[in-house]
Design an enzyme around this catalytic site. Structure first.
Site, PDB file in Angstrom:
ATOM      1  N   GLY A 510       0.830  -1.192   0.000  1.00 22.99           N
ATOM      2  CA  GLY A 510       0.000   0.000   0.000  1.00 22.99           C
ATOM      3  C   GLY A 510       0.864   1.241   0.000  1.00 22.99           C
ATOM      4  N   GLY A 513       0.756   8.878   3.060  1.00 26.10           N
ATOM      5  CA  GLY A 513       1.514  10.112   3.068  1.00 26.10           C
ATOM      6  C   GLY A 513       2.962   9.891   3.441  1.00 26.10           C
ATOM      7  N   PRO A 516       5.513   4.382   0.344  1.00 25.05           N
ATOM      8  CA  PRO A 516       5.030   3.023   0.076  1.00 25.05           C
ATOM      9  C   PRO A 516       5.366   2.049   1.199  1.00 25.05           C
ATOM     10  CG  PRO A 516       7.012   3.459  -1.179  1.00 25.05           C
ATOM     11  CD  PRO A 516       6.639   4.762  -0.517  1.00 25.05           C
ATOM     12  N   LYS A 531       8.120   0.190   5.700  1.00 27.81           N
ATOM     13  CA  LYS A 531       7.584   1.497   5.332  1.00 27.81           C
ATOM     14  C   LYS A 531       8.748   2.348   4.842  1.00 27.81           C
ATOM     15  CE  LYS A 531       4.427   3.408   7.885  1.00 27.81           C
ATOM     16  NZ  LYS A 531       3.677   3.988   9.025  1.00 27.81           N
ATOM     17  N   ASP A 628      -5.200   8.692  14.835  1.00 26.98           N
ATOM     18  CA  ASP A 628      -5.697   8.174  13.557  1.00 26.98           C
ATOM     19  C   ASP A 628      -6.152   6.728  13.705  1.00 26.98           C
ATOM     20  OD1 ASP A 628      -6.426   8.349  10.902  1.00 26.98           O
ATOM     21  OD2 ASP A 628      -4.460   7.751  10.143  1.00 26.98           O
TER      22      ASP A 628
END
Length: 820
Positions: A510, A513, A516, A531, A628
């Site tokens: 995926g 911000g 990838p 990440k 989040d």
């Protein structure tokens, strides 16, 4: 008149065609099935009809896979009484299903009562059911309760403790004869229940007791991307079942004529069934091969040895490779002076003469065993989430083996003189620390970041360290001007590039911000999620710094684990443990995959998220606000345990701080609390609001954002609140879990979720209160109107220019392409 007659004939013919086509999977009381005829399930997965097995000329009524080129029978009605010819007829009567021969003699019957409105239907699961047309949800009889040699997805093996029904599978006698053979696989209810395979009346293999994740004797039967399974033990039932994660896959478990309990999957390319795994894999799987207190290890020669502190009971027999006499203690017990030795990675002993309690912890379990001189060992009943419950043995310990992985800890009673100091073993892990690279915090262009300085290696020899793992110490200046050192493993770029196939698009999971996310596999086989910071993302730079400084401090079973990072030249990456079952939203919002998360699994996930948040808010070194929290950021491991992830937006509080303001509101629409979205005010109660949204989404299978009730235009929160006020909360439950749910748990979860999403943050409970309420049984306060009561609130928020200009929410939502 003649024309009317022709029209009547045509109409009748058309009606007959329509009737046949609409009852292709059903038999009514006016219909029957003769040899040569059949019915097919609605999805065309299974067929019911007559067949002759192998080279036999006898006829049987059975069910087989309809789309498989190799006829594979999964159930036989008259397996003990074959038909000698093709005269058999299957009928549905007020007594249920009956199979008669040419003399109208009943040779098999379902023996189910009912009425003249009985119907029989072949379901797409392979289950043949009898039901009353007026009450179709209540099965009067089903073939899944009377399996033959095949264990299908959705079927249960075990006991209905209300009716006394025992469901077990038994092998065919021969490939030509489906009559019961020598081998059975069943749940033994004595002591703590366990699954066993018997040959006649003699036990040949013990699958083992259930430990919350798997049967202790079959570590290879762990949950995986092919299927998930579970064990239910309560006052009503005691059974084991599994579900396929991909409905297009054909997979079944069979007890063979040789006694092997195996899983087969259909391979369309080769047009054949392939053995996916076998429960019995080696000589150590022979029941009680090494006798009492003997342990089997397939990597040793000979395979049997006595447990530490024990010696062969009859040494001469052991010299002749006859271990059946087992072992005895070197030092006799004296009861009150005894202690316990820990044995790890074991198949737990047979539990027929055991006692268990789900409510006590391991320390209480030890105390109970210590006080009872007849108690020989103890262990956790459930190994999930650090372990819980108590399992005690009161007999000689038999049928033990050692595993390389996925075994379990057991504490065996020993004389005090035999007990080792286990603390010395644990200390070895601290002796493997590698060299440390000091990273100091510097201020560059107003951004605090990390600079790596190698102190024990010269830079010109850096290439020699490829593939090696070192450690870094991260310095972080917090709001109080204090500095903390954090140890974090450092991976070099070449290792991560190799692990991710040079960051191949096929490895990509995926992107957000931050940049990838890739799946990788290290040389030792460990799977990781990487990440990778986007080189042109200042937002990602902030996230990288923030995530390292926060999650490096956190250690909890319900938080995703940060394994290390890579800081090399312009490359900056975070390396996490890989979560093979993707995220919560992957399951609950998909009509087919949602069926794989029954209520016990959803309830387990809800409680796990709550405990993880409680740790962040109260028990971690700093008070962490996630900011989040959403279903997409709840990752699921291979055992469906929830892990809170993505800490790029997290903030920490020190001292007595409880809330703060920001001019840059970031997060995800549908999960943000009103005070944070509109005023930039965030606190632990902001996360509580997000948690409440996740609870209601998990129960309902509906997204909060995008949900709008047709009658009153309420969003999911408003709809759930109205149903709660009207006493109709049951209507919000996802249809796919209604048959598996504990209604009191579901309704309590909805109630707690609504308390968490109340408009006024002061009225929302803390996470410590949430955890208590979820596990309690007392009365709860009535929830007040939730924040963002209608879908219009979210639409207006989304279109608000002031909010949109200050938010990067959409950029922070990762679109998942696969498991991570």
């Amino acid at each position: 008149m003649k024309g009317c007659f022709i029209l009547l004939i045509l109409s009748s013919h058309l009606l007959l065609i329509i009737t046949i086509s609409t009852v292709a999977d059903t038999i009514t009381i006016t219909q029957s099935i003769k040899d040569g005829e059949s019915i097919i399930s609605a999805g065309e997965s299974f067929r019911l009809g007559f067949f002759s097995p192998g080279n036999s000329k006898n006829r049987y009524l059975g069910i087989w896979y309809n789309k498989v080129s190799v006829k594979t029978v999964v159930w036989v009605a008259n397996r003990e009484i074959p038909l000698a010819d093709s005269s058999g007829v299957l009928k549905i009567t007020d007594r249920g299903l009956v199979l008669v021969n040419r003399n109208e003699t009943i040779i098999w019957s379902s023996n189910s009562t009912g009425s003249t409105r009985n119907v029989a239907q072949l379901l797409d699961s392979g289950n043949l059911v009898v039901k009353d047309e007026d009450n179709p949800e209540d099965y009067l009889w089903q073939s899944f309760d009377y399996p033959c040699d095949t264990f299908l997805p959705g079927m249960k093996l075990g006991w209905n403790r209300v009716t006394g029904l025992n469901r077990y599978i038994s092998s065919w006698k021969t490939p030509d004869d489906p009559a019961r053979g020598n081998f059975t696989c069943r749940i033994d209810p004595a002591g703590y229940p366990e699954m066993i395979v018997t040959e006649g009346s003699v036990e040949s293999f013990r699958v083992g007791s259930w430990n919350g994740l798997r049967f202790t004797g079959t570590p290879e039967l762990k949950p995986n991307p092919i299927y998930i399974f579970g064990f239910v033990l309560n006052e009503k039932e005691m059974d084991y079942s599994y579900q396929l994660l991909n409905n297009s896959l054909l997979s079944r478990m069979v007890i063979g004529q040789n006694g092997l309990f195996q899983r087969f999957t259909w391979i369309e390319r080769t047009r054949n069934w392939r053995v996916y795994l076998s429960a019995q894999i080696d000589n150590c799987d022979h029941y009680n091969l090494c006798g009492a207190y003997g342990s089997c290890n397939i990597n040793n020669s000979p395979v049997c040895s006595c447990l530490k502190g024990f010696v062969p009971k009859v040494p001469k027999e052991w010299e002749m490779v006859d271990w059946s006499s087992g072992c005895i203690r070197k030092t006799p017990l004296n009861c009150f002076g005894d202690g316990f030795r820990k044995y790890s990675a074991m198949k737990l002993p047979e539990t027929r003469k055991s006692w268990f309690d789900r409510s006590i912890n391991l320390e209480d379990c030890r105390n109970m065993c210590t006080k009872n001189c007849s108690c020989t060992a103890y262990s956790n009943l459930d190994i999930r989430e650090g372990g819980s419950g108590c399992l005690l043995w009161f007999n000689d310990l038999i049928d033990i083996r050692e595993f390389d992985e996925n075994g379990q800890d057991i504490y065996i009673r020993m004389a005090a003189s035999e007990i080792d100091d286990d603390m010395r073993i644990k200390s070895k892990s601290n002796e493997k620390k590698r060299m440390t690279i000091i990273v100091s915090s510097v201020i560059s262009t107003g951004i605090l970041f990390l600079v790596v300085t190698i102190v024990l290696y010269v830079r010109k020899k850096k290439q020699q360290n490829a593939g090696k793992e070192t450690g870094i110490v991260l310095g972080n200046a917090n709001d109080k001007g204090q500095k903390e050192d954090l140890e974090l493993p450092l991976f070099d770029f070449a290792t991560i590039a190799c692990a991710t196939n040079n960051f191949s698009v096929t490895n990509k999971l995926g992107e957000g911000g931050f940049g990838p996310v890739f799946k990788g596999t290290l040389k030792d086989g460990q799977e990781i999620a990487v990440k990778r910071l986007s080189k042109h993302s200042s937002q990602g730079l902030d996230e990288f710094k923030n995530e390292v400084m926060h999650i490096a401090k956190l250690q909890h079973r319900n938080l995703v684990k940060l394994l290390g990072c890579c800081i090399e030249s312009e490359e900056k990456m975070l390396i996490y443990e890989f979560m093979p079952n993707k995220s919560l939203d992957f399951f609950i919002f998909d009509p087919s995959r949602s069926k794989l998360l029954d209520w016990p699994k959803r309830y387990h996930i809800i409680n796990g998220i709550a405990r993880g948040l409680l740790y962040l808010h109260q028990d971690s070194r700093l008070r962490i606000i996630h900011r989040d929290l959403k279903a997409g950021n709840i990752l699921l491991d291979d055992e469906m345990n929830p892990k809170i992830s993505d800490f790029g937006l997290a903030r920490s509080f020190g001292g007595s701080e409880t809330e703060a303001n920001t001019n840059k509101v970031v997060g995800t629409y549908g999960y943000m609390s009103p005070e944070y979205a509109m005023e930039g005010l965030y606190s632990v109660k902001s996360d509580v609001f997000s948690f409440g949204v996740i609870v209601l989404e998990t129960v309902s299978g509906k997204r909060n954002r995008g949900f709008s009730h047709t009658d009153h235009h309420l969003n999911l929160l408003g709809h759930a609140w109205i149903l709660q006020k009207e006493g109709r909360s049951i209507e919000i439950i996802d249809a796919s879990v209604r048959n598996s749910c504990n209604l009191s748990e579901v309704l309590r979860s909805v109630h707690v979720g609504l308390l968490c999403v109340q408009q006024n943050l002061a009225e929302r409970p803390s996470m410590s209160t949430v955890v208590f309420m979820l596990g309690g049984e007392g009365a709860l306060p009535e929830p007040k109107q939730p924040g963002f009561f209608t879908e219009r609130d979210l639409i207006e928020l989304n279109s608000s220019s002031s909010y949109h200009n200050s938010s990067s929410a959409n950029n922070l939502t990762i679109t998942q392409l696969g498991a991570r």
